[in-house]
Design a protein around this motif. Structure first.
Motif, short mmCIF file in Angstrom:
data_model
loop_
_atom_site.label_atom_id
_atom_site.label_comp_id
_atom_site.label_asym_id
_atom_site.label_seq_id
_atom_site.Cartn_x
_atom_site.Cartn_y
_atom_site.Cartn_z
N HIS A 178 11.33 41.80 43.54
CA HIS A 178 12.65 41.46 42.69
C HIS A 178 12.30 41.61 41.29
CE1 HIS A 178 14.61 39.26 46.16
NE2 HIS A 178 14.01 40.41 46.87
N GLN A 179 11.16 40.92 40.79
CA GLN A 179 11.01 41.17 39.61
C GLN A 179 10.64 42.42 39.01
OE1 GLN A 179 11.58 38.21 37.71
NE2 GLN A 179 11.86 37.23 39.85
N LYS A 180 9.87 43.07 39.58
CA LYS A 180 9.50 44.52 39.10
C LYS A 180 9.86 45.64 40.03
CE LYS A 180 5.18 42.69 37.35
NZ LYS A 180 3.79 42.65 37.01
N PRO A 181 11.00 46.08 39.85
CA PRO A 181 11.71 47.25 40.87
C PRO A 181 10.72 48.45 40.25
CG PRO A 181 13.28 46.23 39.47
CD PRO A 181 12.00 45.52 39.04
N SER A 182 10.49 49.27 41.28
CA SER A 182 10.00 50.75 41.12
C SER A 182 10.95 51.97 41.55
CB SER A 182 8.59 50.97 42.41
OG SER A 182 9.35 50.92 43.63
N LEU A 183 10.81 52.77 40.58
CA LEU A 183 11.85 53.68 40.37
C LEU A 183 11.13 55.29 40.85
CD1 LEU A 183 13.30 53.12 36.94
CD2 LEU A 183 14.46 52.66 39.03
N GLU A 184 12.25 55.83 41.75
CA GLU A 184 11.86 57.13 41.73
C GLU A 184 13.09 58.04 41.22
OE1 GLU A 184 10.88 60.03 45.74
OE2 GLU A 184 11.43 58.01 45.94
N LYS A 185 12.80 59.03 40.25
CA LYS A 185 13.84 59.94 39.63
C LYS A 185 14.08 61.05 39.99
CE LYS A 185 12.95 57.06 35.69
NZ LYS A 185 12.80 56.76 34.39
N PHE A 186 15.08 61.55 40.27
CA PHE A 186 15.42 63.05 40.76
C PHE A 186 16.27 63.69 39.60
CE2 PHE A 186 15.05 60.21 44.15
CZ PHE A 186 13.93 60.97 44.87
N LYS A 187 15.71 64.77 38.92
CA LYS A 187 16.28 65.05 37.72
C LYS A 187 16.94 66.49 37.88
CE LYS A 187 13.27 62.93 34.53
NZ LYS A 187 12.16 62.98 33.27
N ASN A 188 17.81 67.01 37.04
CA ASN A 188 18.33 68.21 36.99
C ASN A 188 19.28 68.21 38.31
OD1 ASN A 188 17.19 69.02 34.51
ND2 ASN A 188 15.64 69.47 35.73
N ILE A 189 20.04 67.29 38.80
CA ILE A 189 20.59 67.32 39.81
C ILE A 189 22.25 67.96 39.77
CG2 ILE A 189 19.33 65.56 41.01
CD1 ILE A 189 23.09 64.89 39.79
N GLY A 190 22.61 68.41 38.56
CA GLY A 190 23.87 69.08 38.06
C GLY A 190 24.43 68.20 37.02
N LYS A 191 25.40 68.76 36.42
CA LYS A 191 26.02 68.38 34.99
C LYS A 191 27.07 67.19 35.38
CE LYS A 191 25.48 72.84 32.62
NZ LYS A 191 26.33 73.62 32.14
N GLN A 192 27.01 66.21 34.86
CA GLN A 192 28.01 64.82 34.65
C GLN A 192 28.39 64.45 36.40
OE1 GLN A 192 31.13 66.80 32.46
NE2 GLN A 192 30.29 65.67 30.59
N PRO A 193 27.32 64.00 37.00
CA PRO A 193 27.82 63.08 38.14
C PRO A 193 28.73 62.20 38.07
CG PRO A 193 25.46 62.76 37.49
CD PRO A 193 26.08 63.78 36.45
N TYR A 194 29.97 62.08 38.34
CA TYR A 194 31.11 61.32 37.96
C TYR A 194 31.13 60.05 39.12
CZ TYR A 194 33.97 63.20 41.90
OH TYR A 194 34.40 63.76 42.79
N ASP A 195 30.59 60.06 40.38
CA ASP A 195 30.77 59.11 41.33
C ASP A 195 29.62 59.45 42.55
OD1 ASP A 195 31.59 56.73 42.69
OD2 ASP A 195 33.46 57.42 43.01
#
Length: 388
Positions: A178-195
């Motif tokens: 809970h104190q230290k969330p780990s992140l996985e990032k996915f880049k260049n998925i498209g322009k302006q994801p709105y929802d």
């Protein structure tokens, strides 16, 4: 003196024991968008039980529930996070955790409430018990910029998933620690994801794109493959109609292997095969769809519309993949919510100051419940559904 005390104790005890029992699974909240309030309702008896006030800016608000269905967590547009006791009809606690908020989610174990923020851009985690802060996940990208965060959903494995509007990224946060969330990032998925939305079993996350045609899909069973761009050629820029209200993917519908999604800039509902993520059909509808919701038995899909068609509802027959009925319940249809087994659908009529309840099989009106400019309707059965 002793007799008086015993008499008072008896009165208090009688009041408690004679109070009508209330089942948490039969409750819901109706958001009143302009008065910063919400109604606690009994969904079987179609009646208001209480009004909870002082909830902040509820012009855009969403709700999740504790796993025991007793507490509702309301996310307000002004950054407010409220915990409501549905049994005692009271506001337990309210904090203002950001300047501009767009929604939230609750963890798989029910211990963490996550809030997605526009200002400052990021996600904040809070104790579901006390609303005390646990962790902060700033949505930083590029040259120390912060992105608006949208499409926050809970995912299996004690994770949250969300999209970065400005950065064009999807982030997956593991909050097992809970104190230290780990992140996985996915880049260049498209322009302006709105929802964004997550499918009922929690496998696929779909981000709608406003800045370019198509959508982005991430398979949470195979995150190593990254996000997949689907329907890139569905619509050309010069074909787009004016967008009067952004569609809500959280109001998505899944019926069998089909996913029904509102199209951006076209008067259509898209039918996608969830096994291949290919377009099956674009169903013409009378206006710009906003919420698209499947009845729990998956036979029907109901949808509402942006202005100027927001006095109407349409129903799609999933068997025929075609519109089967059109209803005109009243002015300013903003949201709809099915009862857990789908025999009823509740519809918020903002400009008529009421909620109408329909028999969803016979399309018969069952009740009208007064409410001040209602928008969102949320039933406590959501406590046991992924992504809601």
């Amino acid at each position: 003196m002793l007799k008086q005390l015993l008499f008072l104790f008896w009165l208090a005890f009688s009041a408690i024991t004679l109070a009508e029992p209330r089942a948490t699974g039969d409750l819901g909240l109706i958001i009143e968008r302009e008065s910063g309030s919400a109604l606690i309702v009994n969904t079987t008896e179609h009646k208001q039980l209480a009004r909870i006030e002082n909830l902040g800016d509820t012009s855009h608000a969403s709700v999740v529930f504790s796993r025991d269905q007793r507490y509702a967590y309301l996310f307000a547009r002004d950054g407010g996070l409220s915990k409501i006791d549905l049994l005692q009809d009271r506001l337990v606690k309210r904090i203002v955790q950001a300047g501009n908020s767009i929604g939230g989610a609750i963890s798989q174990d029910g211990r963490i409430v996550a809030v997605s923020n526009y200002t400052p851009g990021g996600v904040k985690l809070f104790s579901a018990d006390t609303l005390e802060p646990i962790a902060d996940i700033p949505a930083e990208y590029g040259a120390s910029q912060r992105s608006k965060v949208i499409g926050l959903a809970d995912a299996p494995g004690q994770r949250f998933i969300f999209s970065l509007f400005d950065a064009g990224e999807i982030w997956l946060a593991d909050v097992s620690d809970h104190q230290k969330p780990s992140l996985e990032k996915f880049k260049n998925i498209g322009k302006q994801p709105y929802d964004g939305l997550i499918t009922p079993e929690g496998r696929y996350y779909v981000a709608g794109l406003f800045g370019e045609p198509g959508m982005s899909v991430l398979d949470l069973w195979h995150t190593e493959a990254g996000a997949k761009h689907i329907l890139p050629n569905y619509i050309k820029e010069d074909e787009k109609l004016p967008v009067f209200k952004m569609p809500h993917l959280e109001g998505w519908a899944m019926a069998g292997d089909y996913v029904f999604l509102p199209a951006i800039g076209k008067h259509e509902v898209l039918v996608i095969d969830s096994r291949t993520w290919q377009l099956v059909k674009a169903i013409p509808v009378l206006g710009q769809p906003v919420f698209v919701r499947a009845r729990p038995d998956a036979r029907q899909v109901w949808l509402n519309f942006a202005f100027p068609d927001n006095h109407q509802l349409q129903i799609i027959d999933v068997k025929d993949l075609a519109v089967s009925n059109t209803l005109e319940p009243g002015k300013g249809v903003l949201h709809l919510e099915f009862s857990p087994r789908g025999e009823q659908v509740w519809v918020a009529l903002r400009d008529d100051n009421q909620v109408v309840v329909y028999d969803s099989y016979h399309l018969k009106e069952l009740a009208r419940i007064p409410a001040k400019k209602p928008n969102g309707i949320f039933f406590s059965a959501r406590a046991h559904q992924i992504g809601l």
